[in-house]
Design a protein around this motif. Sequence first.
Motif, mmCIF file in Angstrom:
data_model
loop_
_atom_site.group_PDB
_atom_site.id
_atom_site.type_symbol
_atom_site.label_atom_id
_atom_site.label_comp_id
_atom_site.label_asym_id
_atom_site.label_seq_id
_atom_site.Cartn_x
_atom_site.Cartn_y
_atom_site.Cartn_z
ATOM 1 N N GLY A 189 70.964 -0.722 75.648
ATOM 2 C CA GLY A 189 71.609 -0.577 76.942
ATOM 3 C C GLY A 189 71.599 -1.833 77.781
ATOM 4 N N ARG A 190 71.539 -3.006 77.151
ATOM 5 C CA ARG A 190 71.542 -4.266 77.874
ATOM 6 C C ARG A 190 72.935 -4.889 77.825
ATOM 7 N N GLU A 191 73.421 -5.350 78.952
ATOM 8 C CA GLU A 191 74.706 -6.029 78.994
ATOM 9 C C GLU A 191 74.534 -7.437 78.414
ATOM 10 N N PRO A 192 75.256 -7.780 77.363
ATOM 11 C CA PRO A 192 75.095 -9.108 76.750
ATOM 12 C C PRO A 192 75.444 -10.227 77.720
ATOM 13 N N SER A 193 74.575 -11.191 77.809
ATOM 14 C CA SER A 193 74.767 -12.401 78.610
ATOM 15 C C SER A 193 73.917 -13.489 77.970
ATOM 16 N N PRO A 194 74.130 -14.737 78.325
ATOM 17 C CA PRO A 194 73.281 -15.781 77.745
ATOM 18 C C PRO A 194 71.795 -15.554 77.991
ATOM 19 N N GLU A 195 71.443 -15.028 79.160
ATOM 20 C CA GLU A 195 70.028 -14.818 79.469
ATOM 21 C C GLU A 195 69.432 -13.700 78.613
ATOM 22 N N THR A 196 70.087 -12.541 78.617
ATOM 23 C CA THR A 196 69.566 -11.437 77.805
ATOM 24 C C THR A 196 69.668 -11.756 76.321
ATOM 25 N N GLY A 197 70.717 -12.459 75.934
ATOM 26 C CA GLY A 197 70.845 -12.862 74.533
ATOM 27 C C GLY A 197 69.702 -13.747 74.096
ATOM 28 N N LEU A 198 69.296 -14.673 74.964
ATOM 29 C CA LEU A 198 68.189 -15.558 74.629
ATOM 30 C C LEU A 198 66.887 -14.777 74.503
ATOM 31 N N ARG A 199 66.652 -13.827 75.402
ATOM 32 C CA ARG A 199 65.414 -13.041 75.324
ATOM 33 C C ARG A 199 65.352 -12.238 74.024
ATOM 34 N N PHE A 200 66.443 -11.603 73.672
ATOM 35 C CA PHE A 200 66.458 -10.833 72.424
ATOM 36 C C PHE A 200 66.392 -11.768 71.217
ATOM 37 N N ALA A 201 66.966 -12.966 71.335
ATOM 38 C CA ALA A 201 66.913 -13.920 70.228
ATOM 39 C C ALA A 201 65.489 -14.400 69.987
ATOM 40 N N ILE A 202 64.729 -14.598 71.057
ATOM 41 C CA ILE A 202 63.327 -14.983 70.894
ATOM 42 C C ILE A 202 62.565 -13.874 70.172
ATOM 43 N N ALA A 203 62.862 -12.622 70.522
ATOM 44 C CA ALA A 203 62.245 -11.510 69.807
ATOM 45 C C ALA A 203 62.651 -11.519 68.337
ATOM 46 N N GLY A 204 63.909 -11.844 68.064
ATOM 47 C CA GLY A 204 64.353 -11.945 66.678
ATOM 48 C C GLY A 204 63.621 -13.042 65.927
ATOM 49 N N PHE A 205 63.401 -14.176 66.578
ATOM 50 C CA PHE A 205 62.636 -15.259 65.951
ATOM 51 C C PHE A 205 61.218 -14.815 65.644
ATOM 52 N N LEU A 206 60.599 -14.125 66.580
ATOM 53 C CA LEU A 206 59.229 -13.656 66.352
ATOM 54 C C LEU A 206 59.164 -12.687 65.177
ATOM 55 N N ALA A 207 60.158 -11.793 65.080
ATOM 56 C CA ALA A 207 60.131 -10.769 64.039
ATOM 57 C C ALA A 207 60.516 -11.321 62.675
ATOM 58 N N VAL A 208 61.544 -12.159 62.624
ATOM 59 C CA VAL A 208 62.101 -12.593 61.346
ATOM 60 C C VAL A 208 61.441 -13.863 60.816
ATOM 61 N N ALA A 209 60.987 -14.724 61.715
ATOM 62 C CA ALA A 209 60.472 -16.024 61.282
ATOM 63 C C ALA A 209 58.975 -16.177 61.484
ATOM 64 N N LEU A 210 58.518 -16.065 62.723
ATOM 65 C CA LEU A 210 57.134 -16.416 63.010
ATOM 66 C C LEU A 210 56.142 -15.423 62.421
#
Length: 259
Positions: free
Chosen positions: A121-142
């Motif tokens: 339920g989050r409206e995509p924007s550069p800010e929210t996209g970056l926050r979710f992308a950091i979570a993706g990095f933590l889950a998939v990479a780190l």
Amino acid sequence: MMIRLVSAALVAGFLAAVVATGLQLALTSPLIIAAERYESGEATAPAAQWMPRGASPASLIVPVHSGHDHGGKTDGVEGGEVAPAWQPGPGLPRMVFTALATLVGGVGYALLLGAALIACGREPSPETGLRFAIAGFLAVALAPALGLPPELPGMEAAPLAERQFWWIMTAAATAMGLYLIAIRRSSIAIAGGLVLLVAPHLAGAPETSHTASALPPGYAAQFAARSLGIAFVFWAVIGLAFGWAWNSVGRKSPAASNA
């Protein structure tokens, strides 16, 4: 909605692939080429630099790495010999396949990120996209790298199927744990999220044999650090670009607004 999602994912995946491929060619490809020389015996390291192997390296931190598989064997051929696995040739073919694989991975991850934004339920924007992308990095990479750090050619590794299973389990558990902690936020959810974050590491990554490698340990350390750095930039570009592309694709023209 679907066309908008796919369009934004294509843009984000392309931009992330361009940036990540350039970083890979500049930072990790030279290490891979050097490691291949040690693997083939063209180069040798002093005995003092031999590295005891105690932990299993991973084969996936960014979408493309060396292209080597140390966990499985290829099909046998006549005479009991093992046929070498196909891989692109050096130079331009390797660069092209690296770029294509990175592009496919970037678009796929961008689609997952966009779907996660919408589902939460989050409206995509550069800010929210970056926050979710950091979570993706933590889950998939780190998180997977804590048990399976990025590997170079010539490094011992557990069987490929075991590594893949542990990587998938760790990525999924970490993603769900972050969701419970950051989105649900109740006491029970946070407790369950913490359990999911640590569970794969308590179970342990697949073990490999404790053998020595002629590869200098500095190469492996540099490769792991650079791979994680590239993965972070890769995910950050995906998040920022997806939010920007989503708003750009959804922006109506003045003529359409007045109709």
